[in-house]
Design a protein around this motif. Sequence first.
Motif, mmCIF file in Angstrom:
data_model
loop_
_atom_site.group_PDB
_atom_site.id
_atom_site.type_symbol
_atom_site.label_atom_id
_atom_site.label_comp_id
_atom_site.label_asym_id
_atom_site.label_seq_id
_atom_site.Cartn_x
_atom_site.Cartn_y
_atom_site.Cartn_z
ATOM 1 N N ALA A 146 145.898 36.665 99.683
ATOM 2 C CA ALA A 146 144.526 36.570 99.165
ATOM 3 C C ALA A 146 144.526 35.943 97.768
ATOM 4 C CB ALA A 146 143.876 37.946 99.139
ATOM 5 N N TYR A 147 145.487 36.337 96.930
ATOM 6 C CA TYR A 147 145.542 35.772 95.579
ATOM 7 C C TYR A 147 145.894 34.293 95.622
ATOM 8 C CZ TYR A 147 146.625 34.851 90.755
ATOM 9 O OH TYR A 147 146.649 34.297 89.508
ATOM 10 N N LEU A 148 146.783 33.909 96.525
ATOM 11 C CA LEU A 148 147.121 32.488 96.658
ATOM 12 C C LEU A 148 145.884 31.685 97.030
ATOM 13 C CD1 LEU A 148 149.142 30.150 96.768
ATOM 14 C CD2 LEU A 148 149.596 30.787 99.138
ATOM 15 N N ALA A 149 145.114 32.186 97.987
ATOM 16 C CA ALA A 149 143.881 31.505 98.387
ATOM 17 C C ALA A 149 142.915 31.405 97.208
ATOM 18 C CB ALA A 149 143.238 32.232 99.557
ATOM 19 N N TYR A 150 142.772 32.496 96.464
ATOM 20 C CA TYR A 150 141.893 32.497 95.292
ATOM 21 C C TYR A 150 142.370 31.496 94.241
ATOM 22 C CZ TYR A 150 140.100 34.005 90.770
ATOM 23 O OH TYR A 150 139.547 34.021 89.526
ATOM 24 N N ALA A 151 143.665 31.518 93.938
ATOM 25 C CA ALA A 151 144.210 30.624 92.915
ATOM 26 C C ALA A 151 144.065 29.160 93.323
ATOM 27 C CB ALA A 151 145.672 30.965 92.650
ATOM 28 N N LEU A 152 144.282 28.881 94.603
ATOM 29 C CA LEU A 152 144.113 27.501 95.079
ATOM 30 C C LEU A 152 142.650 27.078 95.028
ATOM 31 C CD1 LEU A 152 146.603 27.416 98.073
ATOM 32 C CD2 LEU A 152 146.769 26.130 95.934
ATOM 33 N N ALA A 153 141.745 27.950 95.466
ATOM 34 C CA ALA A 153 140.314 27.613 95.432
ATOM 35 C C ALA A 153 139.840 27.384 94.009
ATOM 36 C CB ALA A 153 139.506 28.727 96.099
ATOM 37 N N GLY A 186 141.706 26.499 91.469
ATOM 38 C CA GLY A 186 142.331 25.277 90.977
ATOM 39 C C GLY A 186 141.639 24.027 91.468
ATOM 40 N N VAL A 187 141.269 24.039 92.747
ATOM 41 C CA VAL A 187 140.544 22.890 93.307
ATOM 42 C C VAL A 187 139.191 22.747 92.617
ATOM 43 C CG1 VAL A 187 139.412 22.029 95.391
ATOM 44 C CG2 VAL A 187 141.741 22.918 95.523
ATOM 45 N N ALA A 188 138.502 23.862 92.396
ATOM 46 C CA ALA A 188 137.177 23.824 91.783
ATOM 47 C C ALA A 188 137.230 23.360 90.325
ATOM 48 C CB ALA A 188 136.524 25.198 91.871
ATOM 49 N N GLU A 189 138.215 23.839 89.583
ATOM 50 C CA GLU A 189 138.301 23.522 88.155
ATOM 51 C C GLU A 189 139.160 22.304 87.849
ATOM 52 O OE1 GLU A 189 139.684 26.995 86.162
ATOM 53 O OE2 GLU A 189 137.824 28.104 86.509
ATOM 54 N N GLY A 190 140.025 21.927 88.790
ATOM 55 C CA GLY A 190 140.930 20.819 88.542
ATOM 56 C C GLY A 190 142.123 21.205 87.694
ATOM 57 N N LYS A 191 142.299 22.505 87.445
ATOM 58 C CA LYS A 191 143.394 23.013 86.632
ATOM 59 C C LYS A 191 143.962 24.239 87.338
ATOM 60 C CE LYS A 191 144.394 24.705 82.011
ATOM 61 N NZ LYS A 191 143.815 25.112 80.727
ATOM 62 N N TYR A 192 145.262 24.202 87.599
ATOM 63 C CA TYR A 192 145.903 25.280 88.352
ATOM 64 C C TYR A 192 146.610 26.242 87.408
ATOM 65 C CZ TYR A 192 144.885 22.464 92.406
ATOM 66 O OH TYR A 192 144.225 21.772 93.371
ATOM 67 N N ALA A 193 146.634 27.516 87.785
ATOM 68 C CA ALA A 193 147.226 28.550 86.942
ATOM 69 C C ALA A 193 148.748 28.420 86.866
ATOM 70 C CB ALA A 193 146.843 29.932 87.474
ATOM 71 N N PHE A 252 153.635 25.386 90.278
ATOM 72 C CA PHE A 252 154.115 25.298 91.652
ATOM 73 C C PHE A 252 152.990 25.339 92.688
ATOM 74 C CE2 PHE A 252 154.610 29.648 90.155
ATOM 75 C CZ PHE A 252 153.896 30.369 91.094
ATOM 76 N N ILE A 253 151.748 25.595 92.263
ATOM 77 C CA ILE A 253 150.613 25.503 93.199
ATOM 78 C C ILE A 253 149.670 24.362 92.824
ATOM 79 C CG2 ILE A 253 150.687 27.928 93.870
ATOM 80 C CD1 ILE A 253 148.161 28.332 92.115
ATOM 81 N N ASP A 254 150.125 23.459 91.979
ATOM 82 C CA ASP A 254 149.311 22.307 91.590
ATOM 83 C C ASP A 254 149.319 21.290 92.720
ATOM 84 O OD1 ASP A 254 148.060 20.151 90.430
ATOM 85 O OD2 ASP A 254 149.210 20.245 88.570
ATOM 86 N N VAL A 255 148.225 21.244 93.456
ATOM 87 C CA VAL A 255 148.133 20.376 94.631
ATOM 88 C C VAL A 255 148.176 18.909 94.229
ATOM 89 C CG1 VAL A 255 146.705 19.753 96.610
ATOM 90 C CG2 VAL A 255 146.867 22.142 95.917
ATOM 91 N N SER A 256 147.592 18.564 93.097
ATOM 92 C CA SER A 256 147.585 17.160 92.682
ATOM 93 C C SER A 256 148.986 16.662 92.348
ATOM 94 C CB SER A 256 146.646 16.955 91.492
ATOM 95 O OG SER A 256 147.057 17.738 90.397
ATOM 96 N N ALA A 257 149.860 17.530 91.879
ATOM 97 C CA ALA A 257 151.225 17.138 91.532
ATOM 98 C C ALA A 257 152.189 17.295 92.701
ATOM 99 C CB ALA A 257 151.726 17.963 90.355
ATOM 100 N N ASN A 258 152.002 18.340 93.528
ATOM 101 C CA ASN A 258 152.965 18.659 94.579
ATOM 102 C C ASN A 258 152.491 18.326 95.985
ATOM 103 O OD1 ASN A 258 154.662 19.853 92.607
ATOM 104 N ND2 ASN A 258 153.468 21.722 92.709
ATOM 105 N N GLY A 259 151.209 18.130 96.169
ATOM 106 C CA GLY A 259 150.669 17.914 97.509
ATOM 107 C C GLY A 259 150.568 19.238 98.254
ATOM 108 N N TRP A 260 149.798 19.246 99.340
ATOM 109 C CA TRP A 260 149.593 20.492 100.088
ATOM 110 C C TRP A 260 150.877 20.981 100.752
ATOM 111 C CZ3 TRP A 260 145.850 23.744 99.362
ATOM 112 C CH2 TRP A 260 144.637 23.288 98.866
#
Length: 60
Positions: free
Chosen positions: A2-9, A11-18, A21-29
């Motif tokens: 649940a926290y992973l889903a929250y952190a990803l959502a 991050g996608v909304a704000e464009g900044k990841y906590a 290692f979950i930065d989708v723009s740098a690492n891809g899905w």
Amino acid sequence: MAYLAYALARGVAEGKYAYPFIDVSANGWVGVMSNAVVIALGFVAAAEVLVLVDRMLAPR
């Protein structure tokens, strides 16, 4: 999970990841999901080791 889903959502909304290692723009899905699986397996392995140690130290 649940926290992973929250952190990803968030991050996608704000464009900044906590976490990097979950930065989708740098690492891809695929990279992010791979990182999540490896970290989860690490937690499971650590839990198994702790249970084993507890059983070994328990009085008979």
